[in-house]
Scaffold this motif. Structure first.
Motif, PDB file in Angstrom:
ATOM      1  N   ALA A 812       0.846  -1.193   0.000  1.00 42.34           N
ATOM      2  CA  ALA A 812       0.000   0.000   0.000  1.00 42.34           C
ATOM      3  C   ALA A 812       0.874   1.233   0.000  1.00 42.34           C
ATOM      4  O   ALA A 812       2.008   1.227   0.516  1.00 42.34           O
ATOM      5  N   ALA A 813       0.330   2.303  -0.591  1.00 42.15           N
ATOM      6  CA  ALA A 813       1.028   3.584  -0.628  1.00 42.15           C
ATOM      7  C   ALA A 813       0.003   4.692  -0.786  1.00 42.15           C
ATOM      8  O   ALA A 813      -1.127   4.462  -1.239  1.00 42.15           O
ATOM      9  N   ASP A 924       0.221  -0.148  16.776  1.00 40.92           N
ATOM     10  CA  ASP A 924       1.504   0.410  17.170  1.00 40.92           C
ATOM     11  C   ASP A 924       1.480   1.915  16.953  1.00 40.92           C
ATOM     12  O   ASP A 924       0.935   2.393  15.956  1.00 40.92           O
ATOM     13  N   LEU A 925       2.052   2.668  17.879  1.00 40.45           N
ATOM     14  CA  LEU A 925       2.036   4.124  17.765  1.00 40.45           C
ATOM     15  C   LEU A 925       2.827   4.619  16.564  1.00 40.45           C
ATOM     16  O   LEU A 925       2.604   5.732  16.079  1.00 40.45           O
ATOM     17  N   ASP A 926       3.782   3.815  16.073  1.00 41.87           N
ATOM     18  CA  ASP A 926       4.602   4.234  14.938  1.00 41.87           C
ATOM     19  C   ASP A 926       3.993   3.802  13.607  1.00 41.87           C
ATOM     20  O   ASP A 926       4.593   4.066  12.558  1.00 41.87           O
ATOM     21  N   TRP A 927       2.899   3.095  13.630  1.00 36.66           N
ATOM     22  CA  TRP A 927       2.245   2.714  12.382  1.00 36.66           C
ATOM     23  C   TRP A 927       1.585   3.930  11.760  1.00 36.66           C
ATOM     24  O   TRP A 927       1.048   4.805  12.449  1.00 36.66           O
ATOM     25  N   THR A 928       1.609   3.963  10.424  1.00 40.87           N
ATOM     26  CA  THR A 928       0.905   5.021   9.710  1.00 40.87           C
ATOM     27  C   THR A 928      -0.524   4.567   9.402  1.00 40.87           C
ATOM     28  O   THR A 928      -0.862   3.378   9.479  1.00 40.87           O
ATOM     29  N   VAL A 929      -1.352   5.539   9.049  1.00 37.68           N
ATOM     30  CA  VAL A 929      -2.730   5.211   8.672  1.00 37.68           C
ATOM     31  C   VAL A 929      -2.735   4.363   7.408  1.00 37.68           C
ATOM     32  O   VAL A 929      -3.588   3.485   7.232  1.00 37.68           O
ATOM     33  N   THR A 930      -1.754   4.576   6.542  1.00 38.50           N
ATOM     34  CA  THR A 930      -1.653   3.769   5.323  1.00 38.50           C
ATOM     35  C   THR A 930      -1.455   2.298   5.659  1.00 38.50           C
ATOM     36  O   THR A 930      -2.061   1.414   5.037  1.00 38.50           O
ATOM     37  N   ARG A 931      -0.641   2.004   6.645  1.00 38.22           N
ATOM     38  CA  ARG A 931      -0.373   0.611   7.011  1.00 38.22           C
ATOM     39  C   ARG A 931      -1.641  -0.048   7.565  1.00 38.22           C
ATOM     40  O   ARG A 931      -1.938  -1.208   7.251  1.00 38.22           O
ATOM     41  N   VAL A 932      -2.398   0.685   8.380  1.00 38.36           N
ATOM     42  CA  VAL A 932      -3.610   0.105   8.953  1.00 38.36           C
ATOM     43  C   VAL A 932      -4.636  -0.151   7.857  1.00 38.36           C
ATOM     44  O   VAL A 932      -5.321  -1.184   7.848  1.00 38.36           O
ATOM     45  N   ALA A 933      -4.720   0.780   6.901  1.00 41.14           N
ATOM     46  CA  ALA A 933      -5.660   0.569   5.798  1.00 41.14           C
ATOM     47  C   ALA A 933      -5.260  -0.633   4.960  1.00 41.14           C
ATOM     48  O   ALA A 933      -6.116  -1.398   4.491  1.00 41.14           O
ATOM     49  N   SER A 957      -2.950  10.117   5.341  1.00 41.36           N
ATOM     50  CA  SER A 957      -2.584   8.735   5.662  1.00 41.36           C
ATOM     51  C   SER A 957      -1.111   8.573   5.966  1.00 41.36           C
ATOM     52  O   SER A 957      -0.679   7.497   6.387  1.00 41.36           O
ATOM     53  N   ARG A 958      -0.309   9.620   5.774  1.00 38.86           N
ATOM     54  CA  ARG A 958       1.115   9.520   6.101  1.00 38.86           C
ATOM     55  C   ARG A 958       1.375   9.714   7.588  1.00 38.86           C
ATOM     56  O   ARG A 958       2.465   9.423   8.070  1.00 38.86           O
TER      57      ARG A 958
END
Length: 1567
Positions: A812-813, A924-933, A957-958
């Motif tokens: 994802a990006a 994880d607090l360091d996860w981006t919204v892009t990763r969760v999506a 999402s960044r």
């Protein structure tokens, strides 16, 4: 502001007392309260109130008279001599409870679980109170009956009070019950976000303030309140809280609670608790109680609840229920309409499909019940404007292959109502009750909180210690449908859901046959019926046969209790609320097989009676009611001692007092409230005469409407038969409609509160036997497929989620162009370049994509699996535009993704693209919204485009979860396109010509369109594109006003209008032959040239004409200018000329002709001339007031309502109507349902005017005569009737034949009459009033205004003066300010007069303003009129001494001159504005005339075509006839020719034969 206590006491408005006991017939009481002097007063009360006031009782008196005599202070009543009523304050020892606005008894049914019960439940609606009474098995009493029972000391311990809480008497009665705890659910319609949000401004909304004020005045210990959540967000909520503070109360609990998931329904309500300020509460306990909420997760149900889990899904719908549960086609169509989808369910600006909306509105039994409204089954019938604003909140239930509404009991059970709940059979009415009811969870939660907060002072008893115990208690009490079927051993029978006249009950049990026989025996006590037999025994045929052999009896005897007409009830608790068919009871087994159908009234009962075989069981006998015309009757078994009303409502449940004129039993007349006489014959026969009601029937298939007189016995089936006979139609093809809704044939006409119905022919039904779906051909495309030279690509999105495996990876990006999230699924061995192409398919044409890992180019990385070892992977976009780099997130399936370190994690409520609701997840607090999506669908292969939002706003999402607020829900949504938006080119194409046509310049149009698209919802714009341009522009202006943007600037509009006016002058052409001179026939119109020495006419503008002024001869030939204007120029007044516009359509315009030549040019068009006989007409202004109309829906057609109540306006008396609209009290136009009155104008024949005006004041209609310019008609006068009500005014008007109706004048009423009859009527009505001088008025007089007369005189002297100068029959009426009103049948001999030293003017009413506003322009000069009358002296006797000095005269002259100049200036500005408006009117008239001409041309073409067709047909007929005759002639000629040829041939053969015989060379025949 309230009065001070001492002032209110001494003025008799309010006083607080404590009873000291009785002394004879007087009550001794001491005054109490701050600010009131301490004294003992003697209070004269009715004896019935003495017993309510023992010594030590505190009470309040209002509206009394305080007097002092030798015996001391004394108090008596002061209201029309009525008795004083004490308002008793609840003693501290009282724990009595009352439920207000009880409905179905939500509070009452909850209290027993907490060791308490109500004393009284108050409900205004009789039908709702009856359902509550049947459910709770208690008595329902009207207020008057309850007061009587209280005084008789036989009031039930617990009952339902049918009363209105807006009446003071209700509160006085409640105070006598010494209520200390109040539980109330005030009306919520005015606070609901689905309504108009009127708050305290509406009568229903103000009840929450007025009722709580009464409770607090009566010393309430605690007030428990429930309402909708919209109450807290309304601006009037602060006023509600201030009211508590003003009464020394604290609103200690104030929260919004949801019962889901403890109960299987989404229902959110505001709960409040108010207690007196003097009660000591623990602050720690208060904080603890405020933090209590029903749990969102519970062991038995988890986070979700459903209809199936709760057991409230009814999978055994009865046959009689289906017609009500299946939604109508109209309801389904509105449910599918995108414009009615609530905002909470809309997906951004996306336009939802019809089937998608329907799927969204449909739930299964595995889902909870959505929020329910009281108008659940009828919300689609309300105003479309309100639905478009607030949304249509309807939903359906998927029941196998059917879509249906939920049943009222399903919703009621989900809310926790008791299992024996009784509801009406009319399901919309049932939902009205259920939707307004209180959920058990809300009531239990607030009662438990109150118990915890009050501690030892709590009136409640419960073992619940924790909120989880409360949740378990709510779950355990949940009624379930599986309990509705009784299954008991082998001889078990069940009864179908009862289908009665008025209500349905789900739980019914049958008692045994022995118990029935005991119940029928009057000598047996039935109070212990439960202990006789617990088995359900089927009645054996032998016992039934034995009973029939001995005597004929009613099989199921029943009794009718007062107030519950039509509800037969057997004795004993085993048979609860049995409601039977009018003459049959059907008993069935659990497998639905029929056991027996027993008749209540046998067919041969009359015959058996005569034979002596009929025995009345339990004092029951048949009663027959017979229509006075003999056309209708009904009979039923009833019990002795019931009222006549019970008997009628048993057979006609809807009957009320207004439906019956008279009831006769033999020679005795009865009333509905009388008891039924004892039976002296085989049956009791009651003959009744019903009241007739007129209903207007408007058939669609007949030209004229007609009146049908109906009564309480008429059903719509009867009305269909009447209409069919009246209109010569088949009764099976006729349907009756109220608006668009067809009336059921079995319903009674008088039950429908409408005075007008529409009759229509029903369409033929079409039966579709079989539908064969079309076969679909599967199409499979490879990576790139070429079809006939067209390159076809695979779709950018994949909706098929195939199960993934270990060889796939999720990538994802964030797209830098659109800001959306692009997750894809691909194999680990896929090439990196192909991966970037799929990840950014819309960026390949804008830039070259390059992979960068850890800030460097990867060496030798060609496969995706080689990138997994790097921590940071980015894609750079190399091209002309500097796009930011996009970080690539790589997620490998089958790897546990839940973080382990709790310090680096957080919990967030996240709702995925396919989730029904948000779920709590650890990230994880360091996860981006892009990763969760990207984590969604990691186990499947799919290609999607997503975006993230919080509170409806986009989230970058960044960002990581350290950088965003984790307290709010995060929504991950899927969108249809890679950019997440839809192309708006289709909208721009429509908006561009629309804006250009309104004056927006071409260079400003793109920017204006961009502004519109950025501010207005695209879905709304796209939905309106198909509308007409006028409708689209109107909607666009409304949206622009809401968005605060300007569609067209002021300068653009001004330039556009200027160009339009210039275009009008250039395109308007005058008729050449209309301009003539004395020398030549006509003058040519030349619009191009105008100069000295020329001839002709030129059409110019005002500005161009100003250059040629002053007007002077400059040519010896005819020469002139035409200016299109309606204002004078250079002293020349406008004239109306004939002309044509740009499309050569004939128009009439105002123009000014300026002659610049020696021969004078005149406008003399050649026109057809005719004479029209003028019909005198009068203008009537009418107002229909809502508060004086019984049924406001009847006024929805104002003209029909006027015709119904003002019969003089029928039969073509009205020639014109206009400006008919509905308004509110602020005079704003509003929809009909929100209006306070309807206003309009009508033009009627003058001879009918007085007869119509006499109807003013009746049925809420007020009529006012007006002049043609809608001013006050001076021919009429008013006589005030101060202090009289409307009914009294109408009664007085009937006593005076010359009165012309009643008029409403502010706070009073007045009678209208002709001015010539005013003095006579005023003297009769008010003989002691002052008679103002007024001359005699002739009928049909003209009215004039005489100005400038300064001397004082009388009407009589001025009248003599006017007659002496030649104005015959003139009469001076009265002064009007500084002028005099003059009436006369003809015009004055002159417009000016000199009376002594005063120069006066005489102008007709309506013309004086025009004469004052006229001014000299151009070269015009003032020329005195020659018809000035010589000076006339006023009689010295009539003149008084002068009181004004010369200085005042001078000041008055200066002031008059100054005011005149100001008036002239304003008049000129007004004239200019009026001219612009006139130009617009001319434009509109031109457009209308153009439309009429095109219509006429089209009609003429159609007529010509028809004529030509007929002519051609005639020619063909003549040609055929000609050809036929020619054929006949030709055949005859041929026949004659053949005859001649044959004759010649025969003659020639004879000659040849003779010549042969005489030839000597021929050999003779031998003999």
């Amino acid at each position: 502001m309230d009065d001070p206590p001492d002032s209110a006491f001494f003025h008799g408005r309010k006083g607080s007392f404590m009873s000291d006991g009785c002394e004879g017939n007087v009550l001794l009481a001491s005054t109490v309260g701050r600010g009131i002097p301490s004294m003992v007063v003697k209070i004269h009360l009715a004896p019935c109130y003495m017993d309510l006031l023992p010594k030590g009782t505190r009470f309040v008196l209002r509206q009394f008279t305080l007097s002092f005599d030798d015996a001391g202070p004394c108090i008596v009543g002061c209201l029309h001599g009525g008795d004083l009523m004490p308002l008793i304050l609840a003693p501290r020892s009282s724990n009595n409870m009352a439920e207000l606005f009880s409905g179905l008894g939500g509070w009452s049914s909850t209290l027993p679980s907490f060791g308490a019960d109500i004393t009284v439940a108050v409900e205004k609606n009789e039908e709702v109170a009856r359902m509550h009474a049947l459910t709770a098995k208690i008595e329902a009493l009207p207020l008057a009956s309850a007061i009587g029972k209280l005084h008789q000391k036989n009031l039930p311990r617990k009952f339902i009070l049918i009363a209105d809480l807006e009446e003071e008497l209700t509160w006085y009665f409640l105070s006598w019950l010494k209520i200390a705890f109040w539980l109330a659910s005030p009306p919520c319609q005015s606070w609901s976000t689905a309504g108009h949000m009127e708050g305290l401004a509406s009568p229903n909304g103000s009840l929450i303030k007025s009722t709580t004020s009464w409770m607090m005045d009566m010393g309430a210990k605690a007030i428990l309140l429930e309402n909708v959540p919209g109450l807290t967000s309304h601006q009037d909520f602060d006023e509600v809280k201030k009211n508590f503070h003003a009464h020394a109360y604290h609103l200690v609990l104030d929260s919004v609670e949801d019962v889901f998931p403890i109960q299987a329904i989404h229902r959110t309500r505001w709960l409040g608790l108010a207690v007196p300020k003097d009660i000591q509460l623990s602050l720690s306990t208060l904080e603890y109680v405020k933090a209590i909420h029903l749990p969102k997760v519970f062991p038995q149900i988890g986070m979700n609840n459903s209809m199936m889990i709760a057991g409230v899904f009814n999978d055994k719908i009865q046959e009689w229920e289906w017609p009500q549960l299946i939604p109508t086609p109209a309801a389904v169509e509105m449910a599918k309409d995108n414009s009615f989808v609530p905002r909470a369910l809309r997906k951004g600006n996306k336009l939802l499909g019809r089937e998608e909306i329907m799927a969204m509105r449909t739930i299964s039994h595995h889902q909870p019940i959505p929020s329910i409204m009281a108008s659940y089954m009828r919300q689609h019938e309300i105003s479309r404007h309100l639905l478009a604003k607030n949304g249509l909140h309807v939903w359906f239930v998927q029941d196998l292959d059917k879509i249906r509404y939920a049943t009222p009991h399903e919703v009621a059970f989900a809310m926790g109502h008791p299992s024996n709940l009784v509801l009406p059979l009319n399901y919309p009415a049932a939902f009205q009750m259920v939707g307004n009811s209180l959920a058990y969870g809300h009531a239990a939660l607030l009662i438990w909180k109150t118990h915890l907060l009050m501690g030892d002072d709590s009136p409640f008893v419960t073992s619940i210690q924790h909120v989880n115990d409360l949740a378990k208690h709510i779950l355990d009490r949940q009624p379930k449908f599986c309990e509705r079927v009784a299954v008991r051993r082998d001889n078990v029978v069940t009864i179908e859901m009862a289908c009665g006249d008025n209500f349905a009950e789900l739980r019914l049990k049958v008692i045994s046959t022995e118990a029935q026989e005991l119940a029928f025996d009057r000598d047996v006590d039935t109070s212990d019926m439960d202990n006789m037999s617990d088995s359900l025994i089927e009645p054996t045929p032998a016992k039934v046969q034995k009973t029939q052999a001995s005597a004929i009896t009613p099989t199921v005897p029943y009794e009718v209790d007062a107030g519950f007409a039509g509800v037969p009830i057997l004795h004993g608790d085993d048979l609860v609320g049995l409601n039977i068919h009018p003459d049959r009871l059907r008993i069935t087994r659990p497998d639905d097989s029929m056991i027996e159908e027993l008749k209540i009234v046998p067919d041969d009962v009359l015959t058996k009676w005569e034979e002596g075989q009929v025995i009345h069981v339990a004092n029951m006998h048949p009663v027959q009611i017979l229509h006075s015309s003999g056309c209708w009757s009904a009979a039923a078994w009833t019990k002795d001692g019931v009222s006549v009303r019970n008997v009628f409502q048993l057979m006609l449940p809807h009957v009320v007092d207004e439906h019956i004129l008279a009831i006769q039993y033999g020679v005795e007349e009865l009333d509905l409230d009388d008891l039924l006489p004892p039976c002296e014959d085989v049956q009791t026969v009651l003959m009744f005469e019903p009241q007739q009601f007129d209903r207007l029937i408007v058939p669609d298939f007949v030209a004229e409407a007609f009146i049908a007189s109906v009564d309480c016995c008429w059903t719509f089936r009867d009305l269909c038969a009447f209409v069919a006979a009246k209109c010569n139609a088949l009764v099976t093809k006729v349907g009756i409609f109220d608006g668009d809704a067809q009336m059921p044939e079995a319903a009674y006409v008088v039950q429908q509160f409408s005075a007008q119905f529409r009759a229509a022919l029903l369409p033929a039904t079409l039966e579709v036997k079989q539908l064969i779906p079309r076969q679909a051909c599967p199409l499979t495309l490879s990576e790139h497929v070429t079809v006939e030279g067209i390159r076809v690509r695979n779709p950018l999105h994949s909706e098929n989620a195939l199960t993934s495996d270990a060889g796939h990876i999720r990538i994802a990006a964030r797209c830098p162009k659109w800001g959306t999230i692009r997750p894809i699924s691909c194999r680990k061995d896929m090439h990196v370049e192909l991966m970037t192409t799929q990840l950014f398919p819309h960026m390949c044409d804008d830039a070259r994509l390059s992979i960068v890992v850890n800030s460097a180019s990867p060496a030798g990385c060609t496969k995706i699996e080689q990138l997994l070892k790097y921590d940071h992977v980015e894609v750079h976009f190399i091209g002309p535009k500097p796009w930011p780099a996009a970080k690539v997130e790589l997620l490998v399936p089958f790897v546990p993704g839940e973080p382990q370190d709790p310090e680096c994690t957080t919990k967030v409520w996240i709702k995925g693209p396919f989730d029904h609701r948000a779920k709590l997840q650890i990230v994880d607090l360091d996860w981006t919204v892009t990763r969760v999506a990207a984590a969604y669908q990691t186990m499947h292969k799919s290609t999607l485009t997503m975006f993230a939002t919080q509170h409806g706003k986009g989230v970058d999402s960044r960002l990581t979860f350290r950088q965003i607020c984790t307290d709010h829900e995060l929504h991950i949504r899927a969108c249809a396109l890679p950019g997440g938006a839809r192309n708006t080119d289709d909208i721009a194409k429509v908006l561009e010509p629309l804006l250009r046509a309104r004056g927006v310049p071409p260079d400003s149009t793109p920017g204006r369109i961009k502004t519109i698209l950025s501010k207005i919802d695209h879905a709304e714009l796209r939905a309106a594109l198909s509308d007409e341009h006028y409708t689209l522009w109107a909607k666009l202006k409304d949206w622009a006003n809401e968005a605060k943007i300007r569609l067209v600037t002021t300068d653009e509009l001004r330039n556009h209008q200027k160009q339009a006016r210039s275009l009008e002058h250039r395109t308007t052409k005058s008729e050449k032959r209309a301009w003539k001179t004395p020398v030549q026939t006509h003058v040519e119109v030349d619009t191009q040239h105008f100069k000295a020495g020329d001839q002709g006419l030129a059409v110019v503008t005002k500005e161009e004409a100003a250059k040629c002024l002053p007007v002077r001869p400059i040519s010896s030939d005819p020469l002139g200018l035409i200016i299109l204007s309606n204002q004078p120029i250079a002293g020349v007044v406008p004239i109306t000329i004939t002309a044509t516009d740009a499309k050569k359509r004939p128009i009439l315009v105002s123009a000014i002709l300026l002659n610049f030549g020696d021969p004078i040019i005149e406008h003399k068009p050649s026109l057809l001339h005719s004479t029209l006989v003028e019909t005198p007409v009068a203008v009537i202004e009418f107002v229909i007031k809502r508060d004086m109309v019984n049924n406001w829906s009847e006024v929805q057609a104002p003209l029909a309502y006027l015709g119904l109540h003002v019969p003089e306006m029928r039969k073509q008396t009205v020639t014109e109507t206009w400006s008919i609209a509905a308004y509110d009290d602020s005079r704003w136009r509003v929809p009909h349902e929100d209006a306070a009155y309807v206003h309009g104008y009508a033009k009627v024949r003058k001879e009918q005017c007085d007869a119509i005006l006499r109807r003013s004041g009746l049925a809420g209609i007020f009529l006012l005569p007006r002049t043609q310019d809608k001013k006050k008609d001076l021919a009429y006068s008013l006589i005030q009737l101060p202090g009289k009500s409307l009914d009294e005014a109408i009664s007085i008007a009937k006593d005076y034949p010359k009165s012309l109706g009643v008029v409403e004048c502010f706070a009073s009423y007045a009678l209208r009459t002709r001015r010539e009859d005013a003095n006579e009527m005023r003297t009769k009505i008010h003989p002691n009033s002052i008679a103002i001088q007024e001359g005699k008025i002739a009928p049909d007089s003209l009215w004039f205004l005489l100005k400038g007369l300064r001397k004082q005189t009388t009407c009589e002297d001025l009248t003599k003066l006017l007659i002496s100068v030649g104005w015959v029959d003139a009469s001076a009426i009265k002064p009007k300010g500084m002028a005099w009103l003059i009436c006369a049948p003809q015009e004055p001999p002159a417009s000016y007069m000199q009376i002594d030293d005063d120069l006066v003017s005489i102008a007709k009413i309506g013309q004086e303003k025009q004469s004052e506003s006229s001014k000299l322009t151009g070269n015009a000069q003032f020329v005195p009129k020659p018809n000035l009358i010589t000076p006339v002296a006023v009689s010295p006797a009539s003149t008084g001494p002068s009181t004004a000095s010369a200085r005042f005269d001078e000041l008055e002259d200066k002031l008059t001159k100054k005011m005149t100049d100001m008036f002239m200036c304003k008049s000129a500005e007004t004239d200019e504005k009026f001219g612009k408006l006139q130009e617009q009117v001319v434009q509109q008239s031109t457009a209308i005339q153009d439309l009429h001409k095109r219509h006429d041309d089209f009609a003429a073409q159609q007529i010509d075509a028809g004529n030509k067709q007929v002519e051609t047909s005639n020619k063909l007929d003549r040609l055929q006839e000609s050809m036929a005759s020619d054929n006949k002639w030709l055949v005859q000629q041929l026949k004659d020719m053949f005859g001649k040829v044959e004759g010649r041939l025969e003659k020639l053969e004879g000659q040849i034969a003779d010549a042969t015989m005489n030839d000597p060379n021929k050999r003779q025949k031998s003999s």
